[in-house]
Scaffold this motif. Structure first.
Motif, mmCIF file in Angstrom:
data_model
loop_
_atom_site.group_PDB
_atom_site.id
_atom_site.type_symbol
_atom_site.label_atom_id
_atom_site.label_comp_id
_atom_site.label_asym_id
_atom_site.label_seq_id
_atom_site.Cartn_x
_atom_site.Cartn_y
_atom_site.Cartn_z
ATOM 1 N N PHE A 231 187.786 102.646 32.182
ATOM 2 C CA PHE A 231 187.412 104.043 31.888
ATOM 3 C C PHE A 231 186.485 104.634 32.949
ATOM 4 C CE2 PHE A 231 183.214 102.818 30.509
ATOM 5 C CZ PHE A 231 183.381 101.563 29.950
ATOM 6 N N GLN A 232 185.926 103.773 33.805
ATOM 7 C CA GLN A 232 185.035 104.275 34.874
ATOM 8 C C GLN A 232 185.760 104.434 36.211
ATOM 9 O OE1 GLN A 232 181.596 101.769 35.239
ATOM 10 N NE2 GLN A 232 180.787 102.383 33.251
ATOM 11 N N ASN B 298 185.135 102.235 26.311
ATOM 12 C CA ASN B 298 183.726 102.596 26.493
ATOM 13 C C ASN B 298 183.082 102.714 25.123
ATOM 14 O OD1 ASN B 298 181.322 103.413 27.560
ATOM 15 N ND2 ASN B 298 181.958 105.542 27.872
ATOM 16 N N THR C 236 179.868 102.158 22.669
ATOM 17 C CA THR C 236 178.416 101.999 22.683
ATOM 18 C C THR C 236 177.935 101.853 21.250
ATOM 19 O OG1 THR C 236 178.488 103.591 24.476
ATOM 20 C CG2 THR C 236 176.310 102.943 23.699
HETATM 21 C C1 NAG Z 1 180.612 105.899 28.035
HETATM 22 O O1 NAG Z 1 179.947 106.240 26.832
HETATM 23 C C2 NAG Z 1 178.625 106.699 26.994
HETATM 24 C C3 NAG Z 1 177.990 106.876 25.625
HETATM 25 O O2 NAG Z 1 178.843 107.486 24.733
HETATM 26 C C4 NAG Z 1 178.639 107.986 27.800
HETATM 27 O O3 NAG Z 1 177.314 108.426 28.027
HETATM 28 C C5 NAG Z 1 179.327 107.718 29.139
HETATM 29 O O4 NAG Z 1 179.451 108.918 29.854
HETATM 30 C C6 NAG Z 1 180.702 107.111 28.940
HETATM 31 N N1 NAG Z 1 181.258 106.737 30.229
HETATM 32 C C7 NAG Z 1 182.478 107.081 30.616
HETATM 33 C C8 NAG Z 1 182.858 106.695 31.992
HETATM 34 O O5 NAG Z 1 183.238 107.697 29.912
#
Ligand code: NAG
Ligand code: NAG
Ligand code: NAG
Ligand code: NAG
Ligand code: NAG
Length: 768
Positions: A43-44, A647, A649
């Motif tokens: 996702f990154q 992703n 959290t």
């Molecule tokens: C992943 O999740 C976090 C927390 O919800 C968010 O701040 C972050 O932008 C997300 N990263 C990506 C690459 O989507």
């Protein structure tokens, strides 16, 4: 201009010098390289890449020009496997977008009367027979397949369902015509293995789905082999041989080779099995204990679970020690082993007139009825440990023409027999020591031989050491059925508590795993020894490797009967209907202790497939529940995301608890009394559970049976009224436990009953 000769020579020498050094350096690096599994945060991925594999490749190339990917993965993890030095692995782990870089782990194999024993023969009509059952696909990760096995006869099966995406891969001694409407897929995975151990030696094993070992043919035919009438091993266990789900289709994924099963290959196989569309994955292998994010099988099984695939694994053969389990992730079904009611007796007659019983699958010329000279291996050797009959340790003059008593342990049981035979011995008595107690495993020995328990072995040794000229003979009793008590928990079956998550009880349940008859490879004899030139269609072997595919096949039957059930619901049905007592009410025994077994030995109990069809209620678990569980374990987001491939959290404001995972059993670890705390101090813990009604409207009442005075158990509410199917009701159980010495265990049981169904859960307390 002509180059002076000496300069040319110098250049040549110089060039050589450089190139030799480079090759040498490259070899050094090659030797230092290990296989790593790289988890990427897909996702990154930067927007500049259009393909995730390009991004993976560029990350890899940033630390190593020469590294090649062995496999890329997208279902089981987001990432790839590759060969790296330790240094490169550390550099790579520090790159953006990398979740983890984990060293590969080597796994090992956890090396037909069953249907009657499980009550499947009389209740066959209860299970969907025809079309629905043949829509279920069982994937087996193992040593491959012997496709000519009669158990893969596809008579009566319709065409391969259109949902199937698998393939029949071609390789040495294997082509597409080896698959049929029963064996619908066959693949092999060796890149990880070969990267570590070098090219597969094709004179010893086929680089293809073909099984040159026997284990994979045995497990896959146990799970879903067709019915074969008139099966036996040399006349032993004669009858119809059949798998559990006789109409389910089989797909095999060969991941285990002579040197073991490597996690890069296991992950690649799970990746394909998910794509191919299997409903159940059966894995009779394991490799130590690790946190779930480091454990290939656990990581792959999480992805499978998300796709609705039940993953059934062997618990391991490291029993009867405590904390000896493998494959303990809560989204895996972990299967221990019990015995059948069948035995293969062989009697030892001694010169003093005494007669003892043991077990054997020897077939061939029997010993004479008259008594034969008898010697202890420990008295016929010059080496310590010579009593174990290891290769080259027996002195031929001392054993020639005699029966030899060997102690069990270290080398293979059948190899001991071969060693005796080679030294000129005519028979063998194989005596258990304390490590195996009274557990008897029958083998197809190469000479007349029988295995006896520790107590019997000690009595025979007393005679051997007290009689100046001891004699003996062995008589073979064939196959006996109706042996009681049965089942008993096998001594080798790995035991709890669960060392990774003590709040999750493991194993989940037990199934038949001792002296199991199933299909075998034509490439090896029944002992698996290279000097065994016999070839058999069926073999009888033991291990949690054998109990696991029983549950895999039964899960396929439940999937056919209830296509909408999740893997957790299927597992719950198998667990809450498992039995823990014999028909006479006595608890299932543990052969290791000779006493009643406990939930740390048998989990929820012995599988009872007919009851599992109609469990009344199930404990279902969603993917979100498992994610909450990972948060409760306080895994970092890198660790969680390398399992969950998203992703995710954890919510910092939410209180997560491992005790809230909706598991069908209960394990409660209590702290031991600590100095400064009074002995009377009690610890109170609350477990929350939710039941789903999969039957008709009914009211269930809770009852707790407990042998534990030191723990108070409170169930709230005590009654749950379900007015419709699929309705959910939540309850809590509060355990208030006093202090006990470290190592104390005790047990209780919770049952919900509507008068028709009993939904049982074991409760195990441990003080550490
Ligand atoms: C992943 O999740 C976090 C927390 O919800 C968010 O701040 C972050 O932008 C997300 N990263 C990506 C690459 O989507
Ligand atoms: C596949 O192998 C079988 C023998 O195992 C052989 O009879 C057959 O001709 C082969 N088929 C192909 C397409 O190579
Ligand atoms: C030895 O004992 C078993 C029962 O334990 C019996 O079935 C068998 O016939 C006996 N054999 C002899 C030769 O006495
Ligand atoms: C045979 O070995 C046993 C156990 O090691 C020992 O007690 C016994 O004395 C030995 N017998 C002979 C004749 O050496
Ligand atoms: C065992 O020891 C005896 C006496 O020490 C010796 O004569 C014999 O050669 C040895 N045998 C073996 C197989 O080592």
């Amino acid at each position: 201009m002509k180059m002076p000769k000496f300069l040319f020579l110098l250049l040549l020498l110089g060039f050589f010098h450089v190139s030799v050094a480079a090759i040498w350096k490259q070899q050094q690096q090659q030797q230092q390289k290990k296989t790593y599994i790289v988890h990427m945060a897909k996702f990154q991925m930067p927007a500049s890449f259009d393909e995730h594999t390009h991004w993976y490749d560029s990350s890899l190339k940033s630390v190593s020009d020469s590294a090649e990917m062995l496999y890329t993965y997208d279902n089981v993890i987001h990432g790839f496997s590759t060969r790296l030095t330790d240094e490169e692995a550390k550099l790579l782990e520090a790159q953006p977008g990398i979740l983890s870089v984990l060293p590969e782990v080597r796994y090992e194999l956890h090396t037909t009367r069953t249907p009657e024993f499980l009550g499947l023969d009389k209740n066959e009509g209860l299970f969907p027979q025809s079309d629905i059952a043949s829509e279920v696909f069982v994937g087996v990760l193992d040593t491959g397949i012997w496709p000519e096995s009669l158990s893969f006869d596809d008579k009566g099966l319709g065409p391969v369902p259109s949902g199937w995406k698998g393939e029949c891969e071609v390789g040495k001694n294997f082509n597409t015509s080896n698959c049929n409407r029963k064996l619908i897929g066959a693949r092999f995975f060796s890149k990880g293995y070969e990267a570590t151990l070098g090219p597969i030696d094709e004179t010893k094993e086929s680089k293809s789905p073909r099984d040159d070992d026997g284990h994979g043919t045995h497990t896959s035919t146990t799970a879903a082999g067709s019915v074969v009438d008139g099966a036996s091993l040399f006349g032993y266990a004669a009858g119809a041989a059949r798998g559990m789900a006789t109409r389910a289709r089989v797909a095999v994924y060969k991941v285990c080779w002579i040197g073991g099963c490597f996690s890069a290959d296991i992950l690649a196989a799970m990746e394909k099995a998910i794509d191919d569309g299997v409903n159940v994955i059966s894995m009779s292998l394991g490799g130590g204990m690790a946190d779930y994010y480091k454990d290939t099988v656990a990581v792959g099984a999480f992805a499978a679970m998300e796709r609705g695939i039940l993953v059934s694994c062997s618990a391991g053969n490291a029993g009867p020690n405590s904390y000896s389990l493998s494959n303990v992730a809560p989204w895996i079904t972990t299967v221990g082993a019990g015995t059948l009611d069948r035995d293969f007796p062989a009697y030892v007659n001694l010169g003093n007139g005494k007669n003892f019983s043991g077990v054997s699958l020897y077939s061939g010329k029997p010993l004479p009825d008259s008594l034969i000279e008898f010697v202890y291996a420990g008295n016929a050797t010059n080496v310590t440990n010579g009593n174990l009959c290891m290769v080259g340790t027996l002195i031929p003059e001392k054993v020639a023409g005699k029966i030899v008593l060997c102690d069990r342990g270290i080398n293979a049981r059948v190899q001991k027999g071969f060693v005796v035979k080679q030294a000129g011995g005519v028979g063998m008595i194989l005596a258990n020591t304390a490590a195996n107690g009274e557990e008897l495993v029958a083998d197809a020995h190469l000479l007349p031989a029988t295995a006896v328990g520790e107590k019997t072995g000690d009595m025979i040794k007393n005679y051997l050491f007290s009689d100046p000229s001891p004699t003996a003979t062995i008589l073979f009793g064939g196959t006996k059925v109706g042996i009681q008590p049965s089942p008993v928990v096998a001594a080798f079956s790995s035991r709890g508590p669960n060392a990774i998550t003590p709040e999750i009880l493991k194993p989940d349940l037990i199934a038949p795993g001792v002296n199991i008859i199933a299909g075998w490879s034509g490439a090896v004899g029944p002992t698996g020894l290279s000097m065994d030139s016999r070839r058999v269609n069926f073999n009888i072997i033991s291990g949690t490797s054998m109990s696991c595919p029983h549950v895999s096949g039964l899960a396929a039957l439940l999937k056919a009967a209830h296509p909408d059930w999740s893997p957790a619901a299927i597992k719950s049905a198998l667990m809450t209907t498992a039995y823990i007592t014999y028909k006479n009410g006595i608890k299932i025994q543990d052969v290791a202790t000779g006493r009643a077994s406990t939930p740390f030995d048998h989990g929820a109990g012995h599988v009872d497939p007919v009851s599992a069809l109609d469990p009344g209620l199930v404990y279902d678990i969603t993917v979100d529940d498992y994610l909450d569980f990972l948060c409760a374990l306080q895994y970092t987001s890198l660790q969680i995301n390398s399992i969950a491939r998203r992703n995710f959290t954890c919510d910092a404001t939410k209180k997560y608890s491992v005790t809230d995972l909706n598991y069908p059993s209960f394990a409660i670890p209590f702290d031991t009394a600590q100095s400064g705390r009074t002995a009377a101090a009690t610890t109170t813990v609350k477990y929350t559970r939710t039941l789903t009604n999969v039957g008709t409207p009914a009211t269930y009442k809770a009852s707790v049976t407990s042998q534990v005075a030191s723990v108070k158990i409170l169930v709230e509410p005590e009654s749950l009224a379900f007015s419709q199917t699929n309705e959910k009701k939540t309850y809590t159980v509060t355990f208030s436990g006093g202090s006990m010495p470290s190592g104390t265990t005790s047990f209780a049981r919770l049952e919900w009953s509507d008068g028709k169904h009993v939904v049982g859960s074991p409760i195990a307390f441990s003080w550490t």
